[in-house]
Scaffold this active site. Structure first.
Site, PDB file in Angstrom:
ATOM      1  N   GLU A 160       0.825  -1.207   0.000  1.00  0.00           N
ATOM      2  CA  GLU A 160       0.000   0.000   0.000  1.00  0.00           C
ATOM      3  C   GLU A 160       0.858   1.255   0.000  1.00  0.00           C
ATOM      4  O   GLU A 160       1.448   1.611   1.017  1.00  0.00           O
ATOM      5  CB  GLU A 160      -0.928   0.001   1.225  1.00  0.00           C
ATOM      6  CG  GLU A 160      -1.805  -1.239   1.312  1.00  0.00           C
ATOM      7  CD  GLU A 160      -2.578  -1.340   2.622  1.00  0.00           C
ATOM      8  OE1 GLU A 160      -2.816  -0.293   3.253  1.00  0.00           O
ATOM      9  OE2 GLU A 160      -2.932  -2.469   3.009  1.00  0.00           O
ATOM     10  N   ASP A 399      -6.022 -10.408   7.594  1.00  0.00           N
ATOM     11  CA  ASP A 399      -5.339  -9.116   7.516  1.00  0.00           C
ATOM     12  C   ASP A 399      -3.920  -9.182   8.092  1.00  0.00           C
ATOM     13  O   ASP A 399      -3.580 -10.063   8.866  1.00  0.00           O
ATOM     14  CB  ASP A 399      -6.163  -8.089   8.302  1.00  0.00           C
ATOM     15  CG  ASP A 399      -5.983  -6.669   7.801  1.00  0.00           C
ATOM     16  OD1 ASP A 399      -5.061  -6.411   7.006  1.00  0.00           O
ATOM     17  OD2 ASP A 399      -6.780  -5.797   8.211  1.00  0.00           O
ATOM     18  N   GLU A 448      -6.944  -6.781  -1.118  1.00  0.00           N
ATOM     19  CA  GLU A 448      -6.708  -5.344  -0.942  1.00  0.00           C
ATOM     20  C   GLU A 448      -5.450  -4.972  -1.723  1.00  0.00           C
ATOM     21  O   GLU A 448      -5.525  -4.659  -2.894  1.00  0.00           O
ATOM     22  CB  GLU A 448      -6.577  -5.014   0.544  1.00  0.00           C
ATOM     23  CG  GLU A 448      -6.462  -3.524   0.821  1.00  0.00           C
ATOM     24  CD  GLU A 448      -6.153  -3.229   2.270  1.00  0.00           C
ATOM     25  OE1 GLU A 448      -6.598  -2.191   2.767  1.00  0.00           O
ATOM     26  OE2 GLU A 448      -5.452  -4.037   2.918  1.00  0.00           O
ATOM     27  N   GLU A 454      -9.205   3.612   3.294  1.00  0.00           N
ATOM     28  CA  GLU A 454      -8.907   3.596   4.726  1.00  0.00           C
ATOM     29  C   GLU A 454      -7.790   4.568   5.096  1.00  0.00           C
ATOM     30  O   GLU A 454      -7.714   5.019   6.242  1.00  0.00           O
ATOM     31  CB  GLU A 454      -8.542   2.189   5.173  1.00  0.00           C
ATOM     32  CG  GLU A 454      -7.217   1.680   4.618  1.00  0.00           C
ATOM     33  CD  GLU A 454      -6.851   0.298   5.166  1.00  0.00           C
ATOM     34  OE1 GLU A 454      -7.733  -0.363   5.753  1.00  0.00           O
ATOM     35  OE2 GLU A 454      -5.687  -0.111   5.004  1.00  0.00           O
TER      36      GLU A 454
END
Length: 652
Positions: A160, A399, A448, A454
């Site tokens: 990310e 996660d 993801e 987020e």
């Protein structure tokens, strides 16, 4: 007689090429040409539309004991084949997918082969080994030697981050990019990625520095020692590593390394090379795999308003989410962090009556998805998944993996296998980017692997519209993407603030709505609170009806990092989504994708005249349209445009 003559010519050609140790492979549409040369090394070079973009680049696999597959190769045999067929994915961005490629397989002394494929969508290669029960891979050599110092978009984080535009030769900090990377060459987009990564670490790249205009592949070493760490101890941090990247079966295929190609940016939007190269479905029965939309609790901090109870992680709140999902035809509700002890999935929060929630959800025909810390699930996998199956849970959202070494890739596959036995979907968060595994295990319902919505909760810079319109051209090429859209508090660049428990999005509300068409997500989140959507019934109605998987995808226009427009079809209905970065723009979109002879009722949501100041400002309108019409789309700064097209009558 003509057939015999052709065969003789072909044999002569292959014999000549074999003596010269050079092979040429061309894509079915003739646009891509690959030359494979055998000398001290195995190298490939690549030309596209008559222009060489990748110069001779070496490939090899180094094993323990000093053996290097690809070093001083001794050819034993070569074989060319071709495939031209139609695939019908279980779900995806198209109902049918043409698989058309030409293949060259070279068998070498030492019990290994290299397979090369040329598709209209790009080029790929992989090693195949036949080395007994097991082998230890010390390293790989994957060179990407470009003809010039082209611009390239790096992703300088495993999972990310924003994309970083640099030149191929630039050695910046960090000198690292997870895949895919997008090389912007004159006349060509070149995406480097991989597919069919199973029981093996993922590939990343670095700028070679001393080797001009070259990217080099690299892999994470196998972990020797790990410790709990990171946010709330949800991760397992590698403290020591082995001197190899993989220990695996000696007889196997290694992952595909691929270079996807397109002339225009927009053509990336329906390039499915990653899927085409992945292993076929291994589930005996996948009929239970059900894509859909999911009401999500975590992003909106459970901020329900106007309800007669204290909102929080409790049975009453989740029943409200279930009622909301049922009323709006959402297939799932996600119970995120807090429903259980994060380190003991069998220890449920005292405020949550799980059996009652499952009973209530089943009565309402809504599935429940449970969030898990990965290493807790790894440790308790059989017991936890058995319990979830007994409860009647539909899936897990796992996660904080944040690694792509062989140990982690094995965890992904083991979880998918065990979850499938119990008819459980899996949504990977904090994960490496997709590598085609959703074809092999269709219960991998989403990943993801993206800096998504987020980040507006906890990052002072948040997630910008400029980043949003980069994603379809790089990250989404890899596969489905759980960006988690749907924010209902929408602000311009000047007014946006990072507020963890009252989160906002950057850009307009229509920018968020367009994501439901532009972003491919078989399990698509509605990130905001049910009561926030209920205040906008027409907007919510559109959200409740938009599909998450598609029969056809038609790229319309776009430029990486600037804007995107795409049309998608489900049954006899079409949807159109368009998004821009912070630069406002006007697009002219011909409706050539619509079938002739049918009139459509277009329901349109577009930026309002004041959306640049007040992001929630929008216009909701209807109009009749048909093939041959052209729509003018005004996108404000950080704006968007979304519409559905439903047939209303036949025309002469």
């Amino acid at each position: 007689m003509r057939s015999l003559y052709t065969t003789i010519i072909l044999i002569f050609f292959l014999q000549f090429e074999s003596r010269s140790q050079t092979f040429t492979l061309t894509s079915p549409d003739q646009h891509t040409q690959v030359k494979v040369r055998l000398g001290e090394d195995i190298t490939y070079s690549l030309s596209y539309r008559g222009q060489e973009y990748v110069q001779p680049s070496a490939i090899a696999v180094a094993l323990s004991g000093g053996t290097v597959l690809g070093k001083k190769p001794q050819l034993r045999a070569s074989k060319t084949t071709s495939v031209n067929q139609i695939l019908r994915p279980l779900y995806g961005i198209s109902k049918e997918l043409k698989e058309n490629y030409r293949q060259l397989k070279l068998d070498f002394k030492g019990n290994y082969s290299v397979v090369f494929r040329a598709y209209n969508e790009g080029f790929a290669y992989r090693f195949e080994t036949n080395l007994g029960d097991s082998m230890t891979v010390k390293s790989e050599l994957n060179e990407f030697r470009f003809a010039a110092n082209y611009p390239v978009y790096f992703h300088p984080d495993l999972s990310e981050s924003n994309y970083r535009l640099q030149k191929i030769a630039d050695v910046l900090n960090p000198n690292y990019s997870s895949l895919p990377v997008l090389v912007k060459a004159p006349g060509a987009n070149i995406l480097i990625h991989e597919s069919d990564v199973l029981d093996y670490p993922c590939l990343s790249v670095i700028a070679a520095g001393k080797s001009q205009n070259t990217l080099l592949g690299q892999h994470a070493s196998y972990p020797k020692k790990t410790e709990m760490g990171g946010y709330a101890n949800y991760g397992m941090i590698v403290k020591e590593t082995q001197d190899y990247i993989a220990r695996t079966k000696g007889k196997r295929t290694l992952p595909w390394r691929l270079l996807a190609l397109s002339k225009e940016d927009k053509d990336i939007l329906n390039n499915q090379l990653v899927y085409l190269l992945a292993s076929e479905n291994r589930l005996k029965d996948a009929s239970w795999v059900k894509p859909g939309k999911v009401a999500w609790d975590w992003w909106n901090a459970l901020n329900l308003t106007g309800v007669p109870f204290k909102a929080g992680i409790n049975t009453e709140t989740y029943k409200y989410f279930i009622d909301f999902a049922a009323a709006n035809h959402l297939e799932y509700v996600n119970l995120d962090e807090g429903w259980s002890d994060p380190f003991d999935l069998l220890k449920i929060s005292s405020e949550v009556d799980m059996k009652e929630l499952v009973r209530y959800a089943k009565e309402k025909n809504v599935g429940l998805v449970l969030w898990c810390v990965w290493h807790t699930l790894d440790r308790q996998m059989i017991a936890a998944l058995d319990q979830f199956q007994n409860w009647g849970i539909s899936g897990v959202k796992v996660d904080f993996m944040n690694r792509d070494d062989q140990m982690m890739v094995r965890f992904h596959e083991r979880l998918l296998q065990e979850a499938a036995k119990r008819k459980l979907l899996v949504n990977f968060h904090g994960a490496y980017h997709p590598t085609g595994t959703a074809r092999t295990y269709p219960n991998q319902i989403n990943v993801e692997g993206v800096k998504g919505l987020e980040w507006n909760k906890f990052d002072p810079a948040g997630t910008s519209p400029d980043h949003d319109v980069m994603l379809p051209y790089v990250r989404m090429f890899a596969g489905s993407m759980d960006y988690t859209p749907g924010a209902m508090q929408n602000y311009n660049k000047k007014d946006w603030r990072q507020i963890a428990d009252r989160p906002q999005s950057q850009g307009t509300r229509c920018h968020q709505l367009a994501m439901y068409v532009v972003y491919y997500a078989p399990l698509q989140m509605l990130a905001d609170a049910p009561t926030a959507y209920q205040r906008e019934p027409e907007y919510l109605k559109f959200l409740s009806h938009v599909p998450t998987v598609w029969d056809e995808t038609v790229p319309l226009a776009g430029e990486a990092g600037q804007y995107v427009a795409v049309a998608r079809k489900k049954a006899d209905e079409w949807y159109l989504g368009a998004m821009t970065g912070w630069a406002p723009r006007k697009l002219s979109v011909p409706l050539d994708f619509l079938p002739a002879g049918v009139e459509f009722n277009a329901e349109i949501f577009r930026d309002g005249p004041n959306a640049e100041r007040v992001g929630s400002d929008l216009v909701h309108e209807f109009k009749k349209v048909k093939k041959g019409d052209t729509l003018s789309l005004q996108l404000e700064a950080g704006g968007g445009w979304a519409a559905s097209f439903k047939p209303v009558s036949k025309t002469n």
